[in-house]
Design a protein around this motif. Structure first.
Motif, PDB file in Angstrom:
ATOM      1  N   PRO A 210      62.343  -8.072 -25.449  1.00 32.26           N
ATOM      2  CA  PRO A 210      62.031  -9.740 -24.772  1.00 32.26           C
ATOM      3  C   PRO A 210      62.816 -10.566 -25.775  1.00 32.26           C
ATOM      4  N   ASP A 211      62.834 -10.539 -27.145  1.00 33.46           N
ATOM      5  CA  ASP A 211      63.698 -11.355 -28.051  1.00 33.46           C
ATOM      6  C   ASP A 211      64.922 -11.220 -28.192  1.00 33.46           C
ATOM      7  N   HIS A 212      65.719 -10.269 -27.488  1.00 35.47           N
ATOM      8  CA  HIS A 212      66.918  -9.831 -27.469  1.00 35.47           C
ATOM      9  C   HIS A 212      67.731 -11.140 -26.493  1.00 35.47           C
ATOM     10  N   PRO A 213      69.259 -11.102 -26.871  1.00 37.78           N
ATOM     11  CA  PRO A 213      69.756 -12.305 -25.964  1.00 37.78           C
ATOM     12  C   PRO A 213      69.925 -11.707 -24.860  1.00 37.78           C
ATOM     13  N   ILE A 248      70.332 -21.567  -7.918  1.00 42.07           N
ATOM     14  CA  ILE A 248      69.464 -20.789  -7.064  1.00 42.07           C
ATOM     15  C   ILE A 248      68.104 -21.146  -6.865  1.00 42.07           C
ATOM     16  N   GLY A 249      67.927 -21.586  -5.605  1.00 39.25           N
ATOM     17  CA  GLY A 249      66.616 -22.011  -5.418  1.00 39.25           C
ATOM     18  C   GLY A 249      65.461 -20.916  -5.682  1.00 39.25           C
ATOM     19  N   PHE A 250      64.361 -21.064  -6.595  1.00 44.07           N
ATOM     20  CA  PHE A 250      63.339 -20.006  -6.821  1.00 44.07           C
ATOM     21  C   PHE A 250      62.224 -20.620  -7.547  1.00 44.07           C
ATOM     22  N   ARG A 251      61.183 -20.586  -6.949  1.00 39.89           N
ATOM     23  CA  ARG A 251      59.804 -21.060  -7.607  1.00 39.89           C
ATOM     24  C   ARG A 251      58.989 -20.038  -8.165  1.00 39.89           C
ATOM     25  N   GLY A 252      59.319 -18.552  -7.991  1.00 40.79           N
ATOM     26  CA  GLY A 252      58.558 -17.783  -8.699  1.00 40.79           C
ATOM     27  C   GLY A 252      58.713 -17.534 -10.058  1.00 40.79           C
ATOM     28  N   LYS A 253      58.219 -16.317 -10.671  1.00 39.44           N
ATOM     29  CA  LYS A 253      58.150 -16.056 -12.125  1.00 39.44           C
ATOM     30  C   LYS A 253      59.476 -15.401 -12.452  1.00 39.44           C
ATOM     31  N   THR A 254      60.152 -15.929 -13.575  1.00 39.35           N
ATOM     32  CA  THR A 254      61.517 -15.609 -13.989  1.00 39.35           C
ATOM     33  C   THR A 254      61.294 -15.427 -15.594  1.00 39.35           C
ATOM     34  N   PRO A 255      61.977 -14.513 -16.045  1.00 34.08           N
ATOM     35  CA  PRO A 255      62.259 -14.560 -17.795  1.00 34.08           C
ATOM     36  C   PRO A 255      62.640 -15.591 -18.233  1.00 34.08           C
TER      37      PRO A 255
END
Length: 579
Positions: A210-213, A248-255
């Motif tokens: 997760p800490d990688h670009p 890009i419409g999106f209301r859910g979970k993303t990183p």
């Protein structure tokens, strides 16, 4: 950005027929339009000064004289138009294949099959317990293949042409007035849902930490890389280009990708995309998906400066004489001067707290329709009073003074020359969004990767249509709707839908049940044999399930046979006690 026009000076009132948005003159909109999360690039103050300060970095700013000649002309040396296009009489599918290539489709096939295998192996126990899980159909039907993915994309495109409230309503034929039999004829619904579940573009087993670009965009990075390469391989833009943000419409979970942009009418939450588009047609030549500034090296000039320079450098548009349109989120005197040094002119609105502006002109109290103009070499700065708004504009292409704008059915208007130039160069990204969302299948989903990938594929379809219009030999080219209908038919023509084989009762079994003296609730409907190992169980109050013993009327009952090894006597006693 969703920029407003200069009061009544809308694009329809200019002497050009192009569909562009006008100039943003609302300081309130400016302050809220580009704010997102705490790591958003809108929190970039490296090029700002205190607007209440009396100090200014005016440098060589001088007042503009009447009838000035303007800056030196930068000649456009690009060769705009299609690059290695199909034959002028080619079908629409040939244009789409320039962007949706065979290797790209094969990549989707490989990664989808790989992810399906990984998921099934990690959920073996779950699938043994859930015999009716839809994933068991994937195991029976086998892996996906190229023609199936192409037909899958055809169904997605057709959903953009035919809008329905739910996914399953496309296959619902119970109401003849609302039925769309094309979908059930060309694609199986369960197979379509399985592909939506397993659709993948990268190997999950190789995802970085997760800490990688590269972590945030890893799952769609192959899609991004592919379209960044193909969009600029088959078309070269005209002189006027625009850089702006899209969503890009999106209301859910993303990183940590989701942004909030309150002034976006299409969607306020979603994934931000910086786009470089041709101003006249809206062709997307380059883009960059925003992933925040964490871990990104920002120069002393600020993140927005770096973004503009990076997009133009990756697109190889420097030293070609392009005229770039920007809004106040990007514009600064330093950026415009450096673009000029790289053979690129620019026009755009600018925030009044940017460094290097002539503060005497910016702060000057103006009467309505009055301007205050200053010039510093090729750079022109204009403050313009338009009602209650006082926008400030920069340009290395415009000259001072006014221009008469002709309006259909209305008296002519007199506007500053820089305002008219801005209205003609800005708006390519907004034009692209308007065209894209007209026929984009946007359905709610929990997977942000699907939403982002379908939006980029929709952009590729739009680019293929613009390429078709520029290259076709037809005197009357297909409109976009007919173009997409042709694509849908071509994508599904080589695919035979997967047939779902269900276990059905024989005619003898149906007749035997129908001749039974007491078919409803009869003990013969329940396995009472100790050898079969069934236990009769009663469901909780209010719960029922379909009779699975073969009753033709599909009797619903609260009693069912649970598969456990117990003695026949106990089963029979329990059944008749409950009965």
């Amino acid at each position: 950005m969703d920029d407003d026009n200069f009061g009544s000076f809308t694009q329809s009132e200019t002497d050009d027929d192009s569909n562009y948005d006008g100039c943003d003159t609302s300081e309130e909109d400016i302050d809220t339009d580009d704010t997102g999360e705490t790591d958003d690039e809108s929190v970039d103050e490296s090029d700002d000064v205190n607007p209440n300060s009396d100090s200014s970095e005016e440098g060589d700013w001088v007042q503009v004289l009447a009838n000035e000649a303007g800056p030196p002309t930068v000649r456009y040396t690009g060769h705009c138009g299609p690059i290695h296009p199909p034959q002028p009489d080619a079908l629409p599918i040939e244009y789409l294949k320039l962007f949706i290539t065979d290797s790209f489709v094969q990549k989707i096939v490989d990664e989808t099959n790989l992810y399906a295998s990984q998921w099934i192996q990690s959920h073996t126990e779950y699938l043994q317990q859930k015999k009716r899980s839809i994933v068991n159909l994937w195991i029976k039907q086998g892996q996906t293949f190229v023609n199936e993915i192409l037909a899958f994309l055809g169904v997605i495109l057709n959903m953009g042409l035919i809008k329905k409230p739910t996914l399953r309503s496309y296959w619902d034929c119970t109401n003849p007035s609302q039925a769309t039999p094309w979908f059930s004829k060309h694609y199986n619904r369960e197979r379509f849902e399985l592909l939506l579940k397993f659709l993948h573009f990268a190997d999950n087993s190789k995802i970085p930490p997760p800490d990688h670009p590269a972590y945030k965009l890893y799952k769609i990075q192959p899609v991004i890389d592919h379209f960044q390469r193909t969009f600029k391989s088959h078309y070269y833009p005209e002189r006027k280009i625009s850089i702006d943000e899209s969503i890009i419409g999106f209301r859910g979970k993303t990183p940590h990708l989701r942004q909030y942009m309150p002034n976006k009418h299409h969607a306020r939450f979603g994934i931000k995309v910086w786009c470089l588009c041709e101003a006249r047609s809206g062709y997307t030549y380059g883009f960059e998906v925003y992933r925040g500034t964490a871990g990104m090296q920002v120069s002393d000039n600020g993140a927005t400066y770096d973004l503009v320079m990076r997009l133009l450098e990756k697109a190889d548009l420097f030293h070609r004489g392009h005229h770039l349109g920007l809004d106040n989120y990007f514009s600064s005197p330093k950026l415009f001067e450096d673009l000029w040094q790289n053979g690129t002119t620019a026009t755009g609105t600018v925030r009044t707290n940017r460094k290097g502006l002539p503060m005497d002109a910016v702060k000057k109290k103006l009467k309505n329709k009055e301007v205050s103009e200053r010039r510093k070499g090729p750079l022109l700065c204009v403050a313009y009073k338009d009602g209650k708004k006082t926008p400030v504009l920069l340009s290395t292409s415009s000259k001072g003074g006014y221009k008469i704008v002709k309006r259909t059915g209305k008296p002519d208007k007199i506007v500053p020359q820089i305002v008219d130039d801005y209205n003609h160069v800005m708006g390519g990204v907004d034009l692209k969004d308007t065209k894209l969302y007209s026929y984009l299948a946007e359905r709610k989903t929990l997977k942000w990767t699907n939403k982002a990938a379908f939006s980029l594929i929709g952009t590729a379809v739009l680019n293929s249509y613009l390429l078709y219009v520029a290259n076709t030999s037809r005197s009357h080219p297909l409109d976009r709707y007919k173009f997409m209908v042709s694509l849908v038919e071509s994508l599904v023509q080589n695919y035979e839908p997967v047939k779902i084989i269900r276990k059905r009762r024989t005619l003898e079994q149906i007749q035997a049940v129908s001749l039974s003296p007491d078919p409803v609730g009869s003990p013969s409907h329940v396995a009472l044999s100790a050898d079969d190992g069934h236990k009769i169980v009663k469901l909780p109050v209010g719960k029922k399930r379909n009779c699975i013993a073969g009753h033709p009327k599909r009797v619903r009952s609260a009693i069912f046979a649970q598969n456990v090894m117990e003695e026949f006597a106990l089963n029979a006693l329990l059944f008749f006690t409950i009965k």
